[in-house]
Design a protein around this motif. Structure first.
Motif, mmCIF file in Angstrom:
data_model
loop_
_atom_site.group_PDB
_atom_site.id
_atom_site.type_symbol
_atom_site.label_atom_id
_atom_site.label_comp_id
_atom_site.label_asym_id
_atom_site.label_seq_id
_atom_site.Cartn_x
_atom_site.Cartn_y
_atom_site.Cartn_z
ATOM 1 N N VAL A 18 -4.359 -5.670 -16.046
ATOM 2 C CA VAL A 18 -3.788 -4.368 -16.393
ATOM 3 C C VAL A 18 -2.693 -3.984 -15.408
ATOM 4 C CG1 VAL A 18 -4.274 -1.887 -16.535
ATOM 5 C CG2 VAL A 18 -5.839 -3.535 -17.600
ATOM 6 N N ARG A 19 -2.951 -4.196 -14.117
ATOM 7 C CA ARG A 19 -1.955 -3.835 -13.106
ATOM 8 C C ARG A 19 -0.690 -4.693 -13.247
ATOM 9 N NH1 ARG A 19 -6.598 -4.077 -9.809
ATOM 10 N NH2 ARG A 19 -5.787 -5.893 -8.670
ATOM 11 N N GLN A 20 -0.857 -5.966 -13.579
ATOM 12 C CA GLN A 20 0.300 -6.839 -13.772
ATOM 13 C C GLN A 20 1.135 -6.361 -14.967
ATOM 14 O OE1 GLN A 20 1.488 -9.270 -12.010
ATOM 15 N NE2 GLN A 20 -0.177 -9.851 -10.619
ATOM 16 N N GLN A 21 0.458 -6.007 -16.040
ATOM 17 C CA GLN A 21 1.176 -5.530 -17.227
ATOM 18 C C GLN A 21 1.897 -4.214 -16.934
ATOM 19 O OE1 GLN A 21 1.456 -7.209 -20.281
ATOM 20 N NE2 GLN A 21 3.017 -5.650 -20.558
ATOM 21 N N LEU A 22 1.213 -3.305 -16.234
ATOM 22 C CA LEU A 22 1.845 -2.042 -15.851
ATOM 23 C C LEU A 22 3.043 -2.280 -14.945
ATOM 24 C CD1 LEU A 22 -1.170 0.373 -15.169
ATOM 25 C CD2 LEU A 22 0.700 0.734 -16.787
ATOM 26 N N SER A 23 2.925 -3.228 -14.058
ATOM 27 C CA SER A 23 4.029 -3.533 -13.150
ATOM 28 C C SER A 23 5.269 -3.942 -13.928
ATOM 29 C CB SER A 23 3.612 -4.652 -12.191
ATOM 30 O OG SER A 23 4.681 -4.989 -11.321
ATOM 31 N N ARG A 24 5.074 -4.733 -14.995
ATOM 32 C CA ARG A 24 6.221 -5.146 -15.805
ATOM 33 C C ARG A 24 6.816 -3.976 -16.578
ATOM 34 N NH1 ARG A 24 2.955 -9.918 -16.273
ATOM 35 N NH2 ARG A 24 1.816 -9.054 -18.045
ATOM 36 N N GLN A 25 6.001 -3.021 -16.923
ATOM 37 C CA GLN A 25 6.481 -1.913 -17.748
ATOM 38 C C GLN A 25 7.128 -0.793 -16.934
ATOM 39 O OE1 GLN A 25 6.656 -1.966 -20.886
ATOM 40 N NE2 GLN A 25 5.134 -3.381 -21.678
ATOM 41 N N ILE A 26 6.592 -0.498 -15.742
ATOM 42 C CA ILE A 26 7.090 0.662 -14.994
ATOM 43 C C ILE A 26 7.797 0.284 -13.697
ATOM 44 C CG2 ILE A 26 5.273 2.116 -15.967
ATOM 45 C CD1 ILE A 26 3.810 2.038 -13.325
ATOM 46 N N GLY A 27 7.806 -1.008 -13.352
ATOM 47 C CA GLY A 27 8.589 -1.449 -12.197
ATOM 48 C C GLY A 27 7.979 -1.174 -10.855
ATOM 49 N N LEU A 28 6.680 -0.942 -10.790
ATOM 50 C CA LEU A 28 5.976 -0.725 -9.532
ATOM 51 C C LEU A 28 5.090 -1.938 -9.285
ATOM 52 C CD1 LEU A 28 6.176 1.863 -7.763
ATOM 53 C CD2 LEU A 28 3.930 2.517 -8.642
ATOM 54 N N SER A 29 4.972 -2.368 -8.046
ATOM 55 C CA SER A 29 4.196 -3.570 -7.763
ATOM 56 C C SER A 29 2.719 -3.340 -8.080
ATOM 57 C CB SER A 29 4.337 -3.961 -6.295
ATOM 58 O OG SER A 29 3.628 -3.056 -5.461
ATOM 59 N N PRO A 30 1.986 -4.408 -8.439
ATOM 60 C CA PRO A 30 0.543 -4.268 -8.710
ATOM 61 C C PRO A 30 -0.217 -3.687 -7.524
ATOM 62 C CG PRO A 30 1.341 -6.395 -9.496
ATOM 63 C CD PRO A 30 2.464 -5.773 -8.706
ATOM 64 N N GLU A 31 0.233 -3.998 -6.312
ATOM 65 C CA GLU A 31 -0.443 -3.473 -5.120
ATOM 66 C C GLU A 31 -0.281 -1.967 -5.011
ATOM 67 O OE1 GLU A 31 0.176 -7.616 -5.047
ATOM 68 O OE2 GLU A 31 1.712 -6.034 -5.122
ATOM 69 N N LEU A 32 0.937 -1.480 -5.288
ATOM 70 C CA LEU A 32 1.157 -0.034 -5.244
ATOM 71 C C LEU A 32 0.399 0.675 -6.365
ATOM 72 C CD1 LEU A 32 4.942 0.360 -4.329
ATOM 73 C CD2 LEU A 32 2.948 1.004 -2.954
ATOM 74 N N ILE A 33 0.342 0.052 -7.538
ATOM 75 C CA ILE A 33 -0.414 0.636 -8.641
ATOM 76 C C ILE A 33 -1.891 0.761 -8.261
ATOM 77 C CG2 ILE A 33 -1.230 0.219 -11.011
ATOM 78 C CD1 ILE A 33 1.514 -1.067 -11.552
ATOM 79 N N GLU A 34 -2.426 -0.272 -7.634
ATOM 80 C CA GLU A 34 -3.814 -0.228 -7.196
ATOM 81 C C GLU A 34 -4.029 0.889 -6.182
ATOM 82 O OE1 GLU A 34 -7.199 -3.395 -5.662
ATOM 83 O OE2 GLU A 34 -5.078 -3.768 -5.192
#
Length: 605
Positions: A18-34
């Motif tokens: 989910v974080r990887q997919q969000l990263s592609r959509q909103i341009g934020l790294s998976p680590e920052l999303i977490e």
């Protein structure tokens, strides 16, 4: 009710995929999303804790988490939702709405604090916080439904979250929640929640209409399973019963804990049945044009409590395939009428931004038509209004003509809308402003025998959901729910209320469509397949070609959702028709809402 670590559950829902997919959509790294999720979940939980320290606050939060907008399947659907920008936007908007409704606070106030903690831009924090809010309410709803939790148990459930969230409540967060500082929140919140938990809670309301599904909602599963039944249903439909019971529980709780002006009016008068959204269960081939009175009558009436809604599903179960389920058709089943051939007089009008009214009416005589036109001419002058007045035999006298002074005054209000059907009046646009007080004024002038309310799409969707689920339960309980013509009558009670210009299936419709897919799958597995055309229509707002394209996009989206949920793909076709074949006037909001519809049409095998 067992406890649950909400913050941890939310973090687990945002998997690496989910974080990887969000990263592609909103341009934020998976680590920052977490990191944002790890901070947002405790802050939003703290907001719920602060709001649940009063009986009213706890009741509001409980009804919100049980509402149709809260998606109990969010954990399993999240990976699919985040694959599109539209899905992310819908989820963000849903979380924002749920937090605001439950706590009275806009999520932006809290997301600014979260942005500071996580070290990300405020806009990114707002998007992710909204998503976390939607996941939070979905997790809560799922847990409460599984545990059969009650409103009085919510404060204790939230109090148990304190050890997991205390470290994330900064002074800024605490002040946003009405506390002096973080220590004040952490030291006092448990005592406040404990004080509420220790109070004697009122007995939870129960449903008493005797339907099998009501017993399943009001009774623990072990008890429900032992309740004698006059007719045993096949084992293959019991998965449907389980889903229906869970969803009906949520609908019932929302209606009981979200009273409205319409509910108050209903309590003071005889019970009036409610129509969900207008539905046509006929085929999509061209039909003779409906009469103006039938078209106007097709607009849904204001939503009333669940106890009233059961009459809708009964009407659906007995309707002929070509019938249009309207408020008048439902009312005829339980209300005395002057004559079987008599229809209500109708009036619908909209005022443009310059103050020029546009009007459609159906009356019973040329004299009434002339009376209306003369009143409009005296008030506005010739050529300063547009009207389409039809005279139809067997139309009841237009009682609203006796109140033309009040109606003409409302017609001077730019952007006001109103629609009258017999003694029911729905207000829309500027007429719904509480500051202007038009509903109260008209109720006072017209009298208590009139039902006057503002059109509310959310309540109409909720009433439609209840009607659909009850009718579906009766259908499955009958033991042979695989007759396409009968099933279509039930399927066409549900509402797929797409967001403006959106082709993404809204969260409020997903549970209903999942039930639909499960039924289609079960029938196909029993060698009783049902084939349907999914016909989607729009209102007339916008350019016709764009409406046609959008309706096709929505039809494809509904079909794709059903197939993903288990319905056989070879049994479903989808087609958009744009603004063709309106079932009612587009003058008013409730009419436009009714015309934006999804119809399931039985197709040849």
């Amino acid at each position: 009710m067992k406890s649950i670590n909400l913050a941890q559950s939310i973090s687990l829902a945002f998997t690496e995929a989910v974080r990887q997919q969000l990263s592609r959509q909103i341009g934020l790294s998976p680590e920052l999303i977490e990191r944002v999720v790890a901070h947002a979940a405790p802050v939003l939980i703290a907001a719920l804790m602060a709001g649940a320290t009063t009986p009213e606050g706890a009741a509001t939060e409980f009804s919100t988490l049980r509402s149709a907008e809260s998606n109990a399947r969010i954990a399993e659907e999240l990976a699919h939702i985040v694959t599109t920008v539209a899905g992310i936007k819908d989820l963000e908007a849903s979380g924002d709405s749920l937090i605001a409704r439950a706590t009275g606070r806009r999520i932006a106030v809290l997301s600014d604090q979260i942005a500071g903690q996580a070290g990300v831009p405020p806009q990114a924090s707002h998007v992710l916080s909204g998503m976390v809010g939607a996941v939070l309410f979905g997790m809560l709803k799922h847990h409460v439904l599984i545990e059969q939790g009650e409103v009085e148990q919510l404060p204790a459930l939230l109090d148990a979250q304190l050890p997991a969230i205390a470290g994330y409540v900064t002074d800024g967060v605490a002040r946003s929640l009405g506390f002096d500082h973080a220590a004040n929140f952490n030291d006092s919140i448990s005592a406040r929640l404990d004080a509420l938990t220790s109070r004697a809670a009122p007995q939870a309301p129960t449903l008493t209409n005797g339907a099998a599904v009501d017993a399943m909602v009001a009774t623990p599963p072990a008890v429900a399973a032992s309740t004698p039944r006059r007719q045993s249903s096949p084992k293959w439909v019991w998965p449907l019963f389980a889903t229906l019971a869970l969803v009906l529980a949520a609908v019932f709780a929302y209606v009981q804990l979200h009273p409205t002006q319409a509910d108050a009016a209903a309590a003071a008068s005889s019970e009036r049945p409610v129509a969900a959204r207008t539905r046509a269960a006929s085929g999509v081939a061209p039909e003779p044009a409906a009469s103006p009175s039938a078209a106007l009558s097709a607009v849904a009436a204001p939503a009333l409590p669940v106890s009233s809604v059961s009459s809708v599903s009964a009407a659906a179960a007995s309707a002929t395939p070509a019938a249009v389920v309207s408020s008048d058709a439902v009312a005829a089943a339980s209300s005395p009428v002057v004559s079987a051939a008599t229809t209500n007089s109708q009036l619908a009008f909209r005022v443009d931004r310059t103050g020029v009214p546009q009007l459609m009416a159906v009356v019973g005589s040329d004299a009434e038509k002339q009376q209306l036109v003369d009143a409009l001419t005296r008030k506005f002058g010739a050529g300063r209004f547009t009207s389409d007045v039809t005279v139809e035999a067997r139309t009841a006298p237009a009682e609203w003509l006796g109140h033309m002074d009040d109606l003409l005054l409302l017609m001077t209000l730019p952007r006001a809308e109103a629609r009258i059907d017999g003694r029911r009046m729905e207000l829309g646009g500027a007429a719904t402003s509480e500051a202007l007080g038009w509903r109260e004024r008209l109720q006072r002038e017209f009298g208590s025998s009139w039902d006057i309310a503002a059109f509310n799409a959310d309540r109409t969707v909720l009433a439609a959901t209840d009607a659909f689920l009850r009718a579906m339960t009766r259908l499955t309980d009958a033991g042979s729910p695989c007759t396409a013509t009968e099933v279509a009558k039930v399927l066409n009670l549900q509402v797929v209320n797409f967001a403006k210009s959106s082709g993404h299936v809204p969260s409020s419709a997903r549970e209903n469509l999942s039930v639909t897919a499960q039924l289609m799958k079960a029938c196909a597995n029993r060698a009783q397949p049902m084939r349907f055309d999914i016909a989607v229509f729009s209102d007339n707002v916008g350019e016709p070609r764009a409406n046609l394209q959008l309706s096709q996009k929505r039809a494809d989206a509904v079909r794709a959702f059903l197939v993903d949920a288990g319905a056989p793909a070879n049994l479903l076709d989808a087609k958009g028709y744009g603004a063709a074949r309106p079932v009612t006037t587009n003058l008013v909001a409730s009419g436009r809402f009714a015309n934006r519809r999804v119809e399931f049409v039985p197709a040849a095998s």
